[in-house]
Design an enzyme around this catalytic site. Structure first.
Site, PDB file in Angstrom:
ATOM      1  CG  ASP A 159      49.734 -32.984  -6.030  1.00  0.00           C
ATOM      2  OD1 ASP A 159      50.894 -33.263  -6.414  1.00  0.00           O
ATOM      3  OD2 ASP A 159      48.725 -33.337  -6.644  1.00  0.00           O
ATOM      4  CG  ASN A 217      55.515 -39.737  -2.486  1.00  0.00           C
ATOM      5  OD1 ASN A 217      55.141 -38.948  -1.618  1.00  0.00           O
ATOM      6  ND2 ASN A 217      54.864 -39.868  -3.631  1.00  0.00           N
TER       7      ASN A 217
HETATM    8  C1  FPP Z   1      54.030 -33.524  -4.263  1.00  0.00           C
HETATM    9  O1  FPP Z   1      54.296 -32.743  -5.418  1.00  0.00           O
HETATM   10  C2  FPP Z   1      55.044 -33.287  -3.275  1.00  0.00           C
HETATM   11  C3  FPP Z   1      55.824 -34.243  -2.710  1.00  0.00           C
HETATM   12  C4  FPP Z   1      55.714 -35.678  -3.026  1.00  0.00           C
HETATM   13  C5  FPP Z   1      56.869 -33.888  -1.739  1.00  0.00           C
HETATM   14  C6  FPP Z   1      56.487 -32.798  -0.751  1.00  0.00           C
HETATM   15  C7  FPP Z   1      57.663 -32.581   0.097  1.00  0.00           C
HETATM   16  C8  FPP Z   1      58.136 -31.389   0.456  1.00  0.00           C
HETATM   17  C9  FPP Z   1      57.463 -30.100   0.123  1.00  0.00           C
HETATM   18  C10 FPP Z   1      59.425 -31.371   1.176  1.00  0.00           C
HETATM   19  C11 FPP Z   1      59.453 -31.274   2.631  1.00  0.00           C
HETATM   20  C12 FPP Z   1      58.216 -30.974   3.348  1.00  0.00           C
HETATM   21  C13 FPP Z   1      58.153 -30.370   4.566  1.00  0.00           C
HETATM   22  C14 FPP Z   1      56.847 -30.389   5.245  1.00  0.00           C
HETATM   23  C15 FPP Z   1      59.283 -29.698   5.210  1.00  0.00           C
HETATM   24  P1  FPP Z   1      54.653 -33.522  -6.742  1.00  0.00           P
HETATM   25  O2  FPP Z   1      56.111 -33.727  -6.803  1.00  0.00           O
HETATM   26  O3  FPP Z   1      53.829 -34.758  -6.836  1.00  0.00           O
HETATM   27  O4  FPP Z   1      54.203 -32.474  -7.806  1.00  0.00           O
HETATM   28  P2  FPP Z   1      53.635 -32.805  -9.262  1.00  0.00           P
HETATM   29  O5  FPP Z   1      52.316 -33.479  -9.054  1.00  0.00           O
HETATM   30  O6  FPP Z   1      53.520 -31.450  -9.854  1.00  0.00           O
HETATM   31  O7  FPP Z   1      54.650 -33.676  -9.934  1.00  0.00           O
END
Ligand code: FPP
Length: 249
Positions: free
Chosen positions: A29, A77
């Site tokens: 996150d 998501n």
């Molecule tokens: C949460 O941060 C992150 C996600 C919903 C996506 C995570 C996905 C990756 C890192 C891509 C691929 C993963 C792998 C394991 C290769 P957020 O977008 O909710 O952040 P925020 O809370 O700051 O908006």
């Protein structure tokens, strides 16, 4: 137990150090906020977050952790803007492609948990290949939760059990152990430590069944900045916890 873990445990025993958790799970996150703070699009945060996953996975393998499970994309998501979803899916394709080419050489098994049927045909094929290669050898395992929700996993497991029961393939007496064998995580021990970077203090539908007795660790550090020293801090705190599993101390 993997050779790495055995060596680490032996060394830890000699030096009087604490051991590493067998299974660490992480909610990735803070990618979006990390990017916004730098004036970059959210998608740039996901790219850096993915690289950080690679770094942390290799580190876990090297310090003797047996399983790392990360929450990369939840069943909720899909509500995000289409460009963001597409970028995350492309990143996942890239990392699965890479895993298919390198996982046997790097002794890193990669598996996917989640409702694969909801993914694109291309991703479904990559997941199939990845899981197939992972089934050929043993050792450190990184599980990527993709189109994953804890409630969804439990409902799918109940459906699979019911189908087996009707077909006469399952015992009528349902136990926790038998039910666990219908989950995506079948065969994987429950996480010892669940880490959530990014400042939120909630579990967000992650490993609801498996996390029943996990130690929880929350950090304000955003995932792209959550490096190996942050992981060391989480492990050190884990080693100071007293796990009682409902018993007395
Ligand atoms: C949460 O941060 C992150 C996600 C919903 C996506 C995570 C996905 C990756 C890192 C891509 C691929 C993963 C792998 C394991 C290769 P957020 O977008 O909710 O952040 P925020 O809370 O700051 O908006």
């Amino acid at each position: 137990m993997s050779e790495d873990r055995k060596n680490k445990k032996d060394k830890a025993g000699e030096a009087g150090e604490a051991a590493v958790p067998r299974h660490i799970a992480i909610i990735l996150d803070g990618n979006g906020r990390w990017a916004k703070k730098r004036g970059l699009p959210r998608t740039a945060g996901h790219a850096v977050g993915s690289e950080n996953f690679r770094k942390i996975a290799l580190y876990c393998r090297d310090i003797g952790v047996d399983y790392l499970t990360v929450y990369a994309f939840s069943t909720e998501n899909w509500k995000r803007p289409e460009t963001e979803v597409n970028t995350i899916m492309k990143l996942l394709e890239k990392y699965l492609h890479e895993a298919i080419d390198t996982m046997e050489r790097d002794r890193m098994r990669m598996q996917v948990f989640g409702d694969v049927s909801g993914l694109s045909p291309r991703l479904q094929e990559l997941v199939k290949q990845t899981n197939e290669i992972a089934s050929r050898f043993e050792g450190f395992t990184a599980n990527i939760c993709l189109n994953y929700g804890g409630r969804d996993e439990i409902v799918r497991a109940a459906g699979k059990y019911a189908a087996d029961l009707v077909a006469g393939r399952a015992e009528g007496e349902l136990s926790e152990e038998l039910f666990s064998s219908y989950l995506d995580s079948a065969g994987t021990p429950d996480p010892d430590l669940i880490i959530r970077p990014g400042g939120e203090v909630r579990i967000s539908n992650f490993l609801l069944w498996q996390g029943a007795y996990s130690e929880l660790y929350f950090s304000d550090v955003l995932w792209p900045d959550f490096g190996t020293s942050e992981l060391d801090k989480a492990i050190a705190e884990f080693n100071n916890r007293n796990r009682r599993y409902g018993n007395v101390g």
